[in-house]
Design an enzyme around this catalytic site. Structure first.
Site, PDB file in Angstrom:
ATOM      1  CD1 TRP A  50      19.485  19.705  -8.084  1.00  0.00           C
ATOM      2  CD2 TRP A  50      21.070  21.232  -7.725  1.00  0.00           C
ATOM      3  NE1 TRP A  50      19.884  19.599  -6.777  1.00  0.00           N
ATOM      4  CE2 TRP A  50      20.848  20.528  -6.524  1.00  0.00           C
ATOM      5  CE3 TRP A  50      22.022  22.257  -7.739  1.00  0.00           C
ATOM      6  CZ2 TRP A  50      21.550  20.792  -5.358  1.00  0.00           C
ATOM      7  CZ3 TRP A  50      22.716  22.532  -6.571  1.00  0.00           C
ATOM      8  CH2 TRP A  50      22.481  21.797  -5.403  1.00  0.00           C
TER       9      TRP A  50
ATOM     10  CD  GLU B 258      21.365  16.874 -19.280  1.00  0.00           C
ATOM     11  OE1 GLU B 258      20.347  16.414 -18.752  1.00  0.00           O
ATOM     12  OE2 GLU B 258      21.372  17.847 -20.037  1.00  0.00           O
TER      13      GLU B 258
ATOM     14  CB  THR C 131      24.785  10.460 -10.969  1.00  0.00           C
ATOM     15  OG1 THR C 131      24.070   9.223 -10.755  1.00  0.00           O
ATOM     16  CG2 THR C 131      24.075  11.590 -10.227  1.00  0.00           C
TER      17      THR C 131
END
Length: 385
Positions: A163, A369, A371
């Site tokens: 990611w 950054e 959840t």
């Protein structure tokens, strides 16, 4: 460790900050808004547009002037992100992530590392990536398994980072790696050039939204990174990562406010023009009240974000406030963009209007950054420990 503190006298709006925001709006109108729909539809990365922002000094705003930054208060920097996000969320995310990627060297690097890396990082030509998450460790970042083994003057790095914004297109990568098996205390930070042998990327992820933003796994296959590129000391990487994320969360929160404001603006304009039953739909109480709630939520989110930024600018603790701002602003963005689609009705569900894209884009802000469940954990612990 926070970024360089800006004197309190700089907190109030200045001619410089007003001119800066005017410049951002001009660039957004001329360089970003005309391209966003096509680039997002095609999944085209906007490298040239980021160079334009870099040339204007917008990729280094919150860093001190003495190290090549823009010397702006975080409060002003977040307003810049909000303006960019209102025009094109993917671009604003890139600016936020690049700022995050500059943090380790700027705040923990040696003088030698700063002299080598910061001119490119803060000068606008180079683009950074921040590599913390892995396929099996997202919210539980301390469980990362990418390993760096010392071999003479190098670290040999093996593993996969997941990611990663700018994966495959970045010029430098911050790698959070395991140098010992001592849990979070066994994590270190390496900064690596994109041309490092053994460092590559997988094909970009096929995402729901923010399709023009490049997100990909970063693959490390016996990648040799010079030991001189260790940031801080061995075992300090997790501390560096968390300090960077405090600031990064505020960046994402500001992006959420900008996206939500764009949705309010679009829905309000449409409600004035769309006529049903002989009058504009905005004259119906059901729509007017929905718009009023949307606008109020955005204003509240903006106030929370800017208050957290002011704490940071004053050198005060702001981790919990950053978590609150990220949680609230991104939840507001999801709610407001969904309501904007409802205001548009059937037209809100097609690509001819931007609100369907806003709704798809808002979702990722509740995830990146940290959840929003993690933000609630951070806030909850502050109240009970």
């Amino acid at each position: 460790m926070a970024l360089s503190v800006t004197p309190a006298s700089r907190m109030l709006p200045t001619e410089e900050s007003v001119a800066l925001l005017d410049l951002v709006r001009e660039i957004a109108d001329a360089e970003l808004a005309p391209k966003v729909a096509q680039y997002e539809h095609d999944g085209t990365f906007f490298r040239d547009e980021l160079r334009v922002l870099g040339a204007a000094g917008l990729l280094s705003l919150p860093y001190a002037e003495e190290i090549g930054g823009g010397g702006q208060p975080y409060e002003v920097y977040l307003q810049v992100l909000e303006e960019l996000a209102g025009a094109w969320l993917s671009v604003a995310i890139s600016v936020s992530v690049h700022s995050l990627a500059c943090f380790p060297v700027a705040e923990y690097g040696t003088d030698e590392q700063k002299a080598r890396w910061l001119p490119g990082m803060l000068g606008g030509d180079q683009l950074g990536a921040y590599c913390l998450s892995e396929p099996s460790s997202g919210s539980d970042a301390a469980a990362l398994v990418t390993r760096a083994v010392r071999d003479g003057d190098d670290y040999v790095v093996d593993g996969t980072k997941a990611w990663i914004t700018h994966g495959g297109v970045a010029d430098f990568y911050n790698l959070m790696v395991r140098t010992s098996d001592d849990g979070a205390r066994g994590i270190s930070c390496l900064v690596a050039s994109a041309d490092t042998a053994g460092l590559s990327s997988a094909p970009p992820e096929r995402k729901m939204g923010a399709k023009a933003s490049r997100t990909a796994q970063v693959l490390l296959d016996s990648a040799r990174v010079p030991a001189s590129q260790l940031v801080g000391v061995e075992g300090q990487g997790f501390k560096i990562a968390l300090a960077a994320l405090d600031s990064g969360r505020l960046g994402i929160a500001a992006c959420a406010v900008g996206l939500a404001q764009a949705a309010v603006d679009a829905a309000s304009a449409y409600a004035k023009e769309r006529r049903q039953f002989g009058r504009a739909i905005g004259e119906f109480q059901g729509i007017a009240f929905m718009l009023a709630d949307m606008a109020t939520q955005v204003s509240a989110a903006r106030a929370l974000v800017l208050e957290a930024a002011r704490r940071k600018d004053r050198g005060m603790p702001f981790s919990v406030e950053a978590a609150k701002a990220k949680l609230f602003a991104t939840d507001v963005a999801m709610k407001v963009t969904t309501d904007a689609v409802q205001v548009f009705g059937g037209y809100g569900y097609v690509e001819d209007f931007p609100v369907e894209r806003y709704m798809r884009e808002a979702k990722v802000l509740q995830i990146v950054e940290g959840t929003n469940q993690v933000q609630r954990m951070v806030i909850g612990r502050s109240l009970t420990s």
